[in-house]
Enzyme design. Sequence first.
Site, mmCIF file in Angstrom:
data_model
loop_
_atom_site.group_PDB
_atom_site.id
_atom_site.type_symbol
_atom_site.label_atom_id
_atom_site.label_comp_id
_atom_site.label_asym_id
_atom_site.label_seq_id
_atom_site.Cartn_x
_atom_site.Cartn_y
_atom_site.Cartn_z
ATOM 1 N N GLY A 121 4.178 -0.171 -4.183
ATOM 2 C CA GLY A 121 3.010 -1.049 -4.024
ATOM 3 C C GLY A 121 3.397 -2.519 -3.910
ATOM 4 O O GLY A 121 4.578 -2.878 -4.002
ATOM 5 N N CYS A 128 -4.857 -10.665 -13.464
ATOM 6 C CA CYS A 128 -4.184 -11.758 -12.742
ATOM 7 C C CYS A 128 -4.921 -13.098 -12.843
ATOM 8 O O CYS A 128 -4.317 -14.143 -13.100
ATOM 9 C CB CYS A 128 -3.998 -11.369 -11.282
ATOM 10 N N HIS A 160 -4.463 -16.645 -5.689
ATOM 11 C CA HIS A 160 -5.852 -16.894 -6.092
ATOM 12 C C HIS A 160 -6.047 -18.387 -6.382
ATOM 13 O O HIS A 160 -5.109 -19.078 -6.777
ATOM 14 C CB HIS A 160 -6.184 -16.152 -7.394
HETATM 15 P P1 A2P Z 1 2.054 5.503 -3.454
HETATM 16 O O1 A2P Z 1 2.621 4.517 -2.480
HETATM 17 O O2 A2P Z 1 2.859 6.747 -3.549
HETATM 18 O O3 A2P Z 1 0.575 5.748 -3.257
HETATM 19 P P2 A2P Z 1 -0.925 -1.105 -4.425
HETATM 20 O O4 A2P Z 1 -1.559 -1.700 -5.661
HETATM 21 O O5 A2P Z 1 -0.170 -2.083 -3.616
HETATM 22 O O6 A2P Z 1 -1.921 -0.293 -3.630
HETATM 23 O O7 A2P Z 1 0.158 -0.023 -4.987
HETATM 24 C C1 A2P Z 1 -0.173 1.037 -5.844
HETATM 25 C C2 A2P Z 1 1.113 1.717 -6.352
HETATM 26 O O8 A2P Z 1 0.728 2.729 -7.289
HETATM 27 C C3 A2P Z 1 1.887 2.429 -5.269
HETATM 28 O O9 A2P Z 1 3.256 2.397 -5.558
HETATM 29 C C4 A2P Z 1 1.355 3.868 -5.383
HETATM 30 O O10 A2P Z 1 2.237 4.843 -4.930
HETATM 31 C C5 A2P Z 1 1.248 3.980 -6.882
HETATM 32 N N1 A2P Z 1 0.317 5.056 -7.244
HETATM 33 C C6 A2P Z 1 -0.990 5.182 -6.902
HETATM 34 N N2 A2P Z 1 -1.511 6.318 -7.405
HETATM 35 C C7 A2P Z 1 -0.503 6.942 -8.091
HETATM 36 C C8 A2P Z 1 -0.386 8.154 -8.849
HETATM 37 N N3 A2P Z 1 -1.423 8.977 -9.006
HETATM 38 N N4 A2P Z 1 0.814 8.450 -9.408
HETATM 39 C C9 A2P Z 1 1.871 7.640 -9.259
HETATM 40 N N5 A2P Z 1 1.823 6.468 -8.565
HETATM 41 C C10 A2P Z 1 0.664 6.117 -7.991
#
Ligand code: A2P
Length: 348
Positions: free
Chosen positions: A14, A130, A243
Amino acid sequence: MSKSYRVAVLGATGAVGYELLELLASRNFPIADLKLLASERSAGQKISFRGENLLVEAVSEQSLENIDIVLASAGGSTSKRWAPKAVEKGAVVIDNSSAFRMYPDVPLVVPEVNPEAAASHRGIIANPNCTTILMAVAIYPLHRVQPIQRIVAATYQSASGAGAKAMAEVQNQAAEILAGKEPTSEIFPYPLAFNLFPHNTPINDQGYCEEEMKMVNETRKIFADQNIRITATCVRVPVLRAHSEAINLEFSTPFSPDKAREIISQAPGVKLVEDWHNNYFPMPKEATGKDEVLVGRIRQDISHPCGLELWLCGDQIRKGAALNAIQIAELLVERSLLNPQLASLGNL
Ligand code: A2P
C-alpha cells in the site's frame, strides 16, 4: 555489535507500506530480517528493498512467527484480526489503523508529544489519525507553554488519506474530465477531481463525521487532557498528497504571535514557513515528501483577544502515518521497550 530486529510490514504493497519501506532503508533501521505481508491478492509479488528483491507473503499465523516488530498499515479489520495474534507470538505491533486507538490499554503516541506513553504498552501501540498527528505536532509546543482551552479546526485533506488506489482514482478522474468524459468513482463516493466534499466517513447523531471525532478524541488522549474543547470540519480536496489545516486556538490569556513563531521555529518536527511580504506560506505541494509539518500564517485572531490563528501542511503518508510509526519503532529500540515478557494482551 548493536542489536538488530526482525521486522514485518503488514500492508507492504500500500501507499503507507511503500513509505514505511523507504523510511526503514533511509533511516537505517537495524533490521535482522524483513518480512513483507499483504493480502492473498499480492502474494508472490516482489518489492525491492536495499537492492534486494523481497517476496510479498499473504499474512497468516505462520508469517507472524519470530517477529520483533510488526508495522501494520492494512486497515482496521486486518489489524483487528492479526495484531493480537502477532502479540501472542511475541511481537510488538505499531498499528496505523484506528482499530485500537481509543483502547485505554493501548498507548496513542506522537513521539514529539508523548513519547513516555509508549512505555506502558502491552504489545500494541497505536499510531494516531494522520490529520490529528499533523495538528498535534504543530500545536503541542504552544500548549506546553500555555494550555490551549479550545481548538477550532478546518481540514483540507488529500486523496492519499484513502490509499494508493484513491490517489490513482483522482488522477484518472482529472484525465477523464479533461477529455470531456464523465469521471468514474469507485473508492470515493463522488468525483474528487475539480471538486471537494465533506470527509466521507460515517456521521454521528450530532452531525460530526468519524474523521472529525478522531481529531477530538485522539488529540485529548495524546495531550492527556480531557478538558480541551475541540471542534473540526474535515473536507476532502483534490490534492494528491499532503493535508492542510486551518487551526484556531483559544487560550485563557493572550498568546502573542511573535512568541508562537519563536516557539514553533525551535520545536521538533515542525518548520516555520512564512514570508508575509510575498504572501508565501505552507502549501501541500511543498510539504509532500517532507518529514516536518510546515506551519505559517500565525496571527492574532481579530475576533478574540485570546485567540491565535495558524495554517499548516504536512505529508499525510510520511509524518501523518509512516514516519510517525518508524519514530515509535525507534523509540522502542532506544528505550529498550521491546521486551516481549513485558507485553501481555490485557483485555484486547
Ligand atoms: P493488497 O495490495 O494485497 O490488497 P492502501 O491503503 O494504499 O490501499 O493499502 C492497503 C494495504 O493493506 C495493501 O498493502 C493491501 O494489500 C493491504 N491489505 C488490505 N486488505 C488486507 C487483508 N485482508 N489482509 C492483508 N493485507 C491487506
